[in-house]
Design an enzyme around this catalytic site. Structure first.
Site, PDB file in Angstrom:
ATOM      1  N   CYS A 126       0.805  -1.382  -0.114  1.00 63.30           N
ATOM      2  CA  CYS A 126      -0.158  -0.077   0.100  1.00 63.30           C
ATOM      3  C   CYS A 126       0.821   1.369  -0.018  1.00 63.30           C
ATOM      4  O   CYS A 126       1.576   1.537  -1.029  1.00 63.30           O
ATOM      5  CB  CYS A 126      -1.053   0.038   1.078  1.00 63.30           C
ATOM      6  SG  CYS A 126      -2.390   1.271   0.818  1.00 63.30           S
ATOM      7  N   HIS A 229      -3.727  -5.060   0.561  1.00 65.24           N
ATOM      8  CA  HIS A 229      -3.101  -5.354   1.867  1.00 65.24           C
ATOM      9  C   HIS A 229      -3.176  -6.689   2.135  1.00 65.24           C
ATOM     10  O   HIS A 229      -3.955  -7.286   2.744  1.00 65.24           O
ATOM     11  CB  HIS A 229      -3.962  -4.797   3.100  1.00 65.24           C
ATOM     12  CG  HIS A 229      -3.597  -3.329   3.220  1.00 65.24           C
ATOM     13  ND1 HIS A 229      -2.558  -3.031   4.059  1.00 65.24           N
ATOM     14  CD2 HIS A 229      -3.976  -2.088   2.803  1.00 65.24           C
ATOM     15  CE1 HIS A 229      -2.321  -1.497   4.028  1.00 65.24           C
ATOM     16  NE2 HIS A 229      -3.308  -1.060   3.252  1.00 65.24           N
ATOM     17  N   GLU A 231      -1.383  -8.656   4.058  1.00 65.36           N
ATOM     18  CA  GLU A 231      -1.426  -9.058   5.393  1.00 65.36           C
ATOM     19  C   GLU A 231      -2.699  -9.047   6.166  1.00 65.36           C
ATOM     20  O   GLU A 231      -2.757 -10.024   7.177  1.00 65.36           O
ATOM     21  CB  GLU A 231      -0.499  -8.103   6.426  1.00 65.36           C
ATOM     22  CG  GLU A 231      -1.206  -6.762   6.753  1.00 65.36           C
ATOM     23  CD  GLU A 231      -1.589  -5.768   5.663  1.00 65.36           C
ATOM     24  OE1 GLU A 231      -1.151  -6.119   4.469  1.00 65.36           O
ATOM     25  OE2 GLU A 231      -2.090  -4.663   6.002  1.00 65.36           O
TER      26      GLU A 231
END
Ligand code: MN
Length: 261
Positions: A126, A229, A231
């Site tokens: 990001c 994202h 994660e």
């Protein structure tokens, strides 16, 4: 063979995260990054900006010592966060520009340049992919609407793990070798986008509206970034896990190849 160490950048917390009686200066990193690195088999270490909570002018970045870090980690994850200051790519701020963290900008851009120069494995997420582009001499749209008046919704209000829009991963790219070429779906929490991926970088994925969703270095063995994202998707998405696994694998290969003086 020892542990593989991934340095993860961090910065000031977003407003509203620290609900204390008195606001204090703090360093903030969502645990999802730490968990994703651990799950991929490496040890995460948090890299705070080198001049936190002090008056910082941009030149202070030059005083930071990225080589100290490069000697001690095997790879770097540039994490998500607020907007890079457009000063770094030669623009004045326009109304669409959001919150900035000057200490973090200076530190991350100097660190990213040193890591790219050294050929150290770097994954940008990001804000991190935007920092990577800016560090490589690229530029951003300060707001997606500047470049794409008919853009998709890139600031999703669906849950963080939910892949809300499509991307097309370009054939023959490093990213394609990690998560597969062609269509895939990702989450989206950005209002800025890469306009120019920087010297030596190519676009490796785009959204259907044309917004750049991933870039990678043509020259480095592993320097890539994604605008989404992963994660936050690891629990349910094997491609998200594969991205972290590929960083850790590259970092493991890098270890022992020699350190920096
Ligand atoms: Mn998006």
């Amino acid at each position: 063979m020892g542990e593989t160490v991934i340095g993860v950048t961090a910065g000031a917390p977003p407003p509203g995260v620290m609900r204390l009686h008195e606001p204090i200066a703090a360093c903030y990193l969502p645990a999802s990054y730490i968990n994703a690195i651990r799950q991929a088999g490496a040890r995460p270490v948090i890299l705070p900006p080198s001049h936190m909570a002090r008056e910082c002018d941009r030149a202070l970045g030059e005083l930071a010592d990225p080589l100290w870090v490069l000697e001690r980690v095997d790879g770097i994850l540039l994490s998500g966060g607020p907007d890079p200051d457009p000063w770094w790519f030669g623009e004045e701020p326009r109304p669409g520009q959001g919150r900035i963290d000057p200490e973090r900008d200076a530190w991350e851009i100097v660190l990213a340049r040193a890591a790219l120069e050294a050929g150290m494995p770097v994954l940008g997420i990001c804000r991190g992919v935007q920092v990577m582009a800016v560090a490589a001499g690229g530029a951003l749209y300060q707001d997606i609407s500047e470049g794409f008046p008919a853009a998709l919704k890139h600031m999703q209000e669906a849950p963080r793990w939910f892949p809300s829009h499509g991307v097309e991963v370009a054939q023959g790219t490093k990213l394609a070798s990690v998560i597969g070429a062609g269509a895939c779906r990702v989450n989206s929490f950005h209002h800025q986008a890469i306009r120019d991926p920087g010297q030596g970088f190519v676009v490796s994925a785009r959204a259907p509206d044309g917004v750049i969703e991933a870039i990678e270095s043509r020259n480095q063995p592993f320097a890539l970034g994604v605008q989404w994202h992963p994660e936050a998707m690891c629990k349910r998405d094997s491609r998200a896990r594969a991205l972290f696994a590929s960083l850790v694998e590259a970092a493991r290969g890098w270890r022992g190849r020699g350190r920096y003086a």
